[in-house]
Design a protein around this motif. Structure first.
Motif, PDB file in Angstrom:
ATOM      1  N   UNK A 120      41.607  26.986  32.097  1.00 57.23           N
ATOM      2  CA  UNK A 120      40.337  27.087  31.373  1.00 57.23           C
ATOM      3  C   UNK A 120      39.255  26.292  32.095  1.00 57.23           C
ATOM      4  N   UNK A 121      39.654  25.192  32.720  1.00 53.97           N
ATOM      5  CA  UNK A 121      38.697  24.389  33.483  1.00 53.97           C
ATOM      6  C   UNK A 121      38.189  25.171  34.692  1.00 53.97           C
ATOM      7  N   UNK A 126      33.746  28.196  37.071  1.00 55.77           N
ATOM      8  CA  UNK A 126      33.228  29.457  37.611  1.00 55.77           C
ATOM      9  C   UNK A 126      31.947  29.858  36.895  1.00 55.77           C
ATOM     10  N   UNK A 127      31.973  29.828  35.577  1.00 62.45           N
ATOM     11  CA  UNK A 127      30.789  30.208  34.792  1.00 62.45           C
ATOM     12  C   UNK A 127      29.601  29.310  35.099  1.00 62.45           C
ATOM     13  N   UNK A 128      29.871  28.030  35.288  1.00 59.13           N
ATOM     14  CA  UNK A 128      28.785  27.090  35.589  1.00 59.13           C
ATOM     15  C   UNK A 128      28.177  27.378  36.962  1.00 59.13           C
ATOM     16  N   UNK A 211      43.414  31.881  44.040  1.00 56.52           N
ATOM     17  CA  UNK A 211      42.964  32.743  42.937  1.00 56.52           C
ATOM     18  C   UNK A 211      41.521  33.237  43.107  1.00 56.52           C
ATOM     19  N   UNK A 212      41.212  33.928  44.191  1.00 53.85           N
ATOM     20  CA  UNK A 212      39.838  34.428  44.380  1.00 53.85           C
ATOM     21  C   UNK A 212      39.371  35.332  43.247  1.00 53.85           C
ATOM     22  N   UNK A 213      40.298  36.121  42.684  1.00 50.49           N
ATOM     23  CA  UNK A 213      39.918  37.045  41.614  1.00 50.49           C
ATOM     24  C   UNK A 213      39.379  36.313  40.395  1.00 50.49           C
ATOM     25  N   UNK A 214      39.830  35.079  40.180  1.00 51.81           N
ATOM     26  CA  UNK A 214      39.322  34.303  39.047  1.00 51.81           C
ATOM     27  C   UNK A 214      37.850  33.969  39.229  1.00 51.81           C
ATOM     28  N   UNK A 215      37.395  33.960  40.490  1.00 50.32           N
ATOM     29  CA  UNK A 215      35.980  33.663  40.739  1.00 50.32           C
ATOM     30  C   UNK A 215      35.136  34.928  40.774  1.00 50.32           C
ATOM     31  N   UNK A 216      35.628  35.993  41.439  1.00 46.96           N
ATOM     32  CA  UNK A 216      34.774  37.180  41.568  1.00 46.96           C
ATOM     33  C   UNK A 216      34.879  38.141  40.387  1.00 46.96           C
TER      34      UNK A 216
END
Length: 294
Positions: A120-121, A126-128, A211-216
């Motif tokens: 979750x962090x 990522x959102x920030x 985990x690139x997918x978690x960012x893009x």
């Protein structure tokens, strides 16, 4: 501006070293990431953010030297050391040359590489970061800290500038639009979101669980619907569609350090990667070259 620059670290490396010492001083009572430490160092020096402090470090104190003020004198150009003939004799370094600290950081990172999990962090970070059009390069370190502190530490040890160099990902420059009476502008360099993700993809292909997918994931739909995409957006697009193991062929060498008593070893990395390392047998363990391939 002259007063504002007084007392700032001479280089960004000095500021980063201050942040590292701050983390060490606070541990183990208070654990903070390196990116948080950089923000604290920026506050210590009177700036609101690390990006702002980093943009001021090493900048000449004259406004005219920043912008070429038409009402002032042109900035003085540094005089290169050595005669023209000496400069001409300097051999060109190979394109795959990297500093010794980069090889050391990369090798130690590969030794510690392990499975990670996007938390979750990670998603909150990522959102920030995606709130900004351009993301500070140093934020890669902080984002990776949410997966594994050793990943963020590896980026700190090699330096974010060197990370851009060896990954081939380019930063972009952005400038605050000057007002009519302004004679200087505030600017900074950073990464567009797709470029940030492309770095994570590149690290993943070296065997790191980034985990690139978690960012893009928040912006991949826009890339899929776009008529034209740039290289980093294309990298994200291909990564999202990969159905088989990707190819990896990277070779890094320190072409400036004289290394003796070199031993060659071959080890297995994560995900079926093969790592060939040539390093000295002396206590320093200097690395001559590092080859990573599948």
């Amino acid at each position: 501006m002259n007063e504002q620059l007084t007392g700032l670290p001479a280089t960004s490396d000095i500021a980063k070293a201050q942040a590292k010492r701050l983390r060490s001083a606070l541990a183990p009572d208070l654990m903070i990431g390196h990116s948080q430490a950089l923000e604290l160092i920026a506050r210590v020096h009177g700036e609101q953010s690390w990006g702002r402090l980093n943009s001021l470090i090493g900048v000449p104190t004259s406004d005219t030297s920043l912008t070429g003020n038409p009402n002032g004198n042109a900035p003085a150009m540094p005089i290169p050391s050595g005669t023209p003939s000496e400069t001409a004799k300097s051999p060109a370094l190979p394109t795959n040359h990297v500093e010794q600290r980069v090889l050391q950081a990369l090798w130690h990172g590969l030794e510690r590489a392990r499975d990670t999990q996007a938390s979750a962090k990670t998603r909150a970070q990522t959102n920030a970061l995606l709130k900004d059009e351009v993301i500070a390069t140093v934020s890669v370190e902080g984002w990776l800290d949410t997966l594994d502190a050793s990943l963020g530490g590896m980026i700190f040890d090699m330096g974010s500038e060197n990370l851009l160099k060896i990954s081939g990902i380019a930063a972009v420059s952005r400038f605050r639009r000057p007002k009519v009476r302004d004679t200087s502008v505030y600017g900074f360099t950073g990464l567009r979101p797709a470029s940030f993700a492309a770095i994570l993809i590149w690290l993943e292909r070296l065997g790191f669980d980034t985990h690139p997918d978690a960012f893009y994931e928040p912006f991949i739909a826009d890339i899929k619907q776009a008529k034209y995409v740039d290289q980093d957006e294309l990298t994200c697009l291909w990564h999202s569609k990969e159905k088989k193991r990707f190819q990896t062929r990277e070779y890094f060498v320190d072409a400036t350090t004289n290394i003796t008593n070199v031993r060659h070893d071959v080890v297995k990395g994560r995900g079926g990667l093969t790592i060939e390392i040539a390093r000295s047998t002396d206590p320093l363990g200097l690395i001559e070259s590092l080859r990573i391939y599948r």
